[in-house]
Design an enzyme around this catalytic site. Structure first.
Site, mmCIF file in Angstrom:
data_model
loop_
_atom_site.group_PDB
_atom_site.id
_atom_site.type_symbol
_atom_site.label_atom_id
_atom_site.label_comp_id
_atom_site.label_asym_id
_atom_site.label_seq_id
_atom_site.Cartn_x
_atom_site.Cartn_y
_atom_site.Cartn_z
ATOM 1 C CG ASP A 289 -2.263 0.484 0.780
ATOM 2 O OD1 ASP A 289 -2.583 1.692 -0.029
ATOM 3 O OD2 ASP A 289 -3.081 -0.074 1.972
ATOM 4 C CD1 TRP A 290 -0.314 5.508 -3.508
ATOM 5 C CD2 TRP A 290 -0.268 3.470 -3.738
ATOM 6 N NE1 TRP A 290 -0.013 5.146 -4.682
ATOM 7 C CE2 TRP A 290 -0.141 3.796 -5.119
ATOM 8 C CE3 TRP A 290 -0.172 2.063 -3.467
ATOM 9 C CZ2 TRP A 290 0.076 2.823 -6.100
ATOM 10 C CZ3 TRP A 290 0.073 1.456 -4.356
ATOM 11 C CH2 TRP A 290 0.173 1.684 -5.794
#
Length: 568
Positions: A289-290
């Site tokens: 995920d970012w």
């Protein structure tokens, strides 16, 4: 160059290209960062594509279909001019519905507009989900988007969680059935040049957040399983693997009180290697995920790296731990120099680096990006938002509407209507719109599931906290209901608690992203509601707080249970 020969097997082309790549070219391949549209200047393109050898970009924003296609082609030309000509892969968060959250989704804009995933789950048709995914695939491909940062297949077992509107609801069987159709619609029976790769998320299931808080933020980092249902949350992913999902995204959360290390899933070797790679034999791309590695500012809000459980590690040490856990790509990051240093220092072997590089290149070849990287702007204008696509989306909006309580429906054409939250010009096509409740035969009020306002421009998009309407709002609505028969529609971006409002309403409708026209078509009998609740609606916040966060349908005596819905 053999890797440019489309007649060769993909494995041979990958081998040939890997042998030609420098360490820096390999490192750049493993970063999948954000790029805002309309396009930044040539200096940014030079820094990203030429300087850091990056070629995976998550597109935020957009423009017209022609503008998106032309911008895509311009960056592909830039990539083609690099030493090896590795094409760019563009990805996107969902962009076909009604919600806008820079960390999760975008408004439909020019694309066909559909109910959000809970609405698709409310309809419950795998055939319709596959039709939606196929339409979305064609619209994505037309503008050059080749990776979907979805589906999101977490189970909504903690009603307060702010990410419910990206899911198919609380039920593992329903989610499993629909996710298979979703992936097949985007990827096809076998991913190829006409397909869009799915980055299915959030492994191993992001629903059981402590107190319903979200792990985008430090106060929501803990994922808990008081009901002992860790395995239950894996079931939808088994369906995704069966459908051939090309990529997987682990979530930010850190498991607490399980057999696994208490670190974020992107750093968790027991989860990524033990479960994903070994137990499920997944050999696709694993992208974090970012923002797991470096701190950032998002919309002016300072955001520490989501390095939950490993906050004490340096960025390089975090990167090393994630790679050792089994990660291939780093989402939302643009720091390949750190990876280069880890390899040059001998902390990551070339063989381990090449393992991830091969997976990433294999997908680019499979998608046909090396052989046909450009799109046709004329075709983009024709395909995106095409009339039949828009019509299918509108029909899905009406079908998804869930009738929870009914008294006077359908309303009579020409009735005197007082509206709140409804465009009066649209309502005028159904009845006579009046200025006050006292003049009306019926009131139509659109509400949204309540939430607690949080500080910070970015966190404000994540609607968390209490599901109950404030007392002042309850009083206002009940006074209206005492004045005129009132139909209440509630936008369920997550479950809501509203027993007093439901009791006083003559009819109650739930929506998951539907236009005013779609709602009014149902209220005035021009279309039939078909929806069934994809998650239960609790009766009280006390019931929510007492329920185990990992157990679906765990609140006592719900106001409306999972699957509830009337047809008339």
């Amino acid at each position: 160059m053999n890797y440019k020969d489309p007649s060769l097997p993909t494995a041979a082309r990958v081998d040939d290209l890997v042998a030609r790549m420098t360490l820096r070219e390999k490192a750049g391949l493993l970063f999948h960062t954000i790029w805002f549209a309309p396009p930044p200047g040539a200096e940014t393109a030079e820094s990203m594509i030429d300087g850091r050898h990056m070629n995976h970009f998550n597109v935020l924003g957009g423009g017209s279909p022609r503008e998106m296609a032309e911008w895509h082609n311009a960056l592909q030309e830039r990539a083609a001019a690099t030493r090896l000509g590795i094409p760019v892969t563009f990805s996107t968060d969902p962009r076909h519905s009604f919600s806008s959250n820079p960390g999760a989704s975008m408004m439909a804009g020019a694309f066909s507009q559909w109910p959000e995933p809970p609405g698709l789950a409310a309809i419950g048709s795998a055939e319709l989900v596959r039709k939606f995914a196929d339409i979305a695939r064609r619209e994505y491909v037309a503008v050059g988007i080749r990776v979907a940062l979805h589906p999101q297949i977490d189970l909504v077992t903690e009603p307060r969680w702010s990410r419910a509107n990206g899911t198919f609801g609380q039920d593992a069987e329903l989610t499993s059935r629909l996710v298979r159709a979703y992936i097949l619609g985007f990827q096809g029976e076998r991913l190829g040049p006409g397909g869009v790769a799915c980055m299915t998320k959030h492994f191993p299931g992001g629903g059981p957040q402590k107190d319903g808080e979200d792990p985008h933020f430090a106060h929501g980092r803990e994922q808990v399983y008081p009901g002992g249902r860790f395995e239950h949350h894996l079931k939808p992913f088994e369906a995704a693997f069966d459908a051939g999902t090309s990529q997987i995204m682990p979530y930010y959360g850190m498991p607490v009180g399980t057999e696994h290390e208490e670190v974020g899933f992107g750093f968790n070797k027991g989860v990524i290697t033990g479960l994903l790679r070994e137990r499920y034999s997944f050999d696709g791309i694993v992208c974090t995920d970012w923002g797991l590695i470096t701190d950032a500012f998002i919309m002016g809000q300072e955001m520490p790296a989501r390095a939950w459980g490993v906050e004490h590690l340096t960025p390089a040490e975090r990167m090393l731990k994630a790679i050792e856990a089994g990660v291939d790509q780093f989402g939302g990051e643009a720091c390949p120099d750190l990876l280069v240093e880890l390899v040059e220092d001998g902390r990551i072997s070339t063989a381990r680096l090449d393992e991830s590089v091969r997976r990433v290149l294999r997908e680019k070849f499979t998608l046909g990006l090396f052989d046909a990287p450009f799109v046709d702007p004329d075709a983009a204008e024709e395909v995106v938002g095409r009339a039949d696509f828009a019509r299918a989306g509108f029909e899905a909006q009406t079908a998804s509407l869930t009738l929870l309580k009914n008294g006077p429906l359908p309303l009579a054409d020409g009735a005197r209507v007082y509206v709140e939250g409804v465009d009066a010009d649209v309502a005028a096509g159904y009845g006579k719109v009046v200025a006050t409740p006292e003049e009306a035969d019926v009131a139509v009020v659109r509400l949204a599931a309540p939430y607690e306002h949080r500080p910070g421009a970015f966190e404000a998009f994540f609607h968390s906290g209490s599901l109950a309407f404030p007392a002042a709002e309850i009083d206002r609505i009940t006074r209206l209901q005492a004045t005129v028969p009132t139909v209440v529609d509630v936008y369920l971006e997550r479950p809501a608690v509203f027993p007093e409002i439901a009791e006083g309403a003559v009819a109650v409708v739930a929506d998951y992203g539907a236009s005013d026209r779609a709602l009014l078509d149902v209220l005035f009998g021009r279309a039939e509601p078909q929806g069934r609740l994809p998650y239960e609606l609790p009766r009280s916040m006390a019931a929510v707080e007492a329920s185990p966060s990992d157990v679906p349908g765990g609140t006592a005596d719900p106001l409306y249970p999972f699957g509830h819905g009337l047809t008339s």
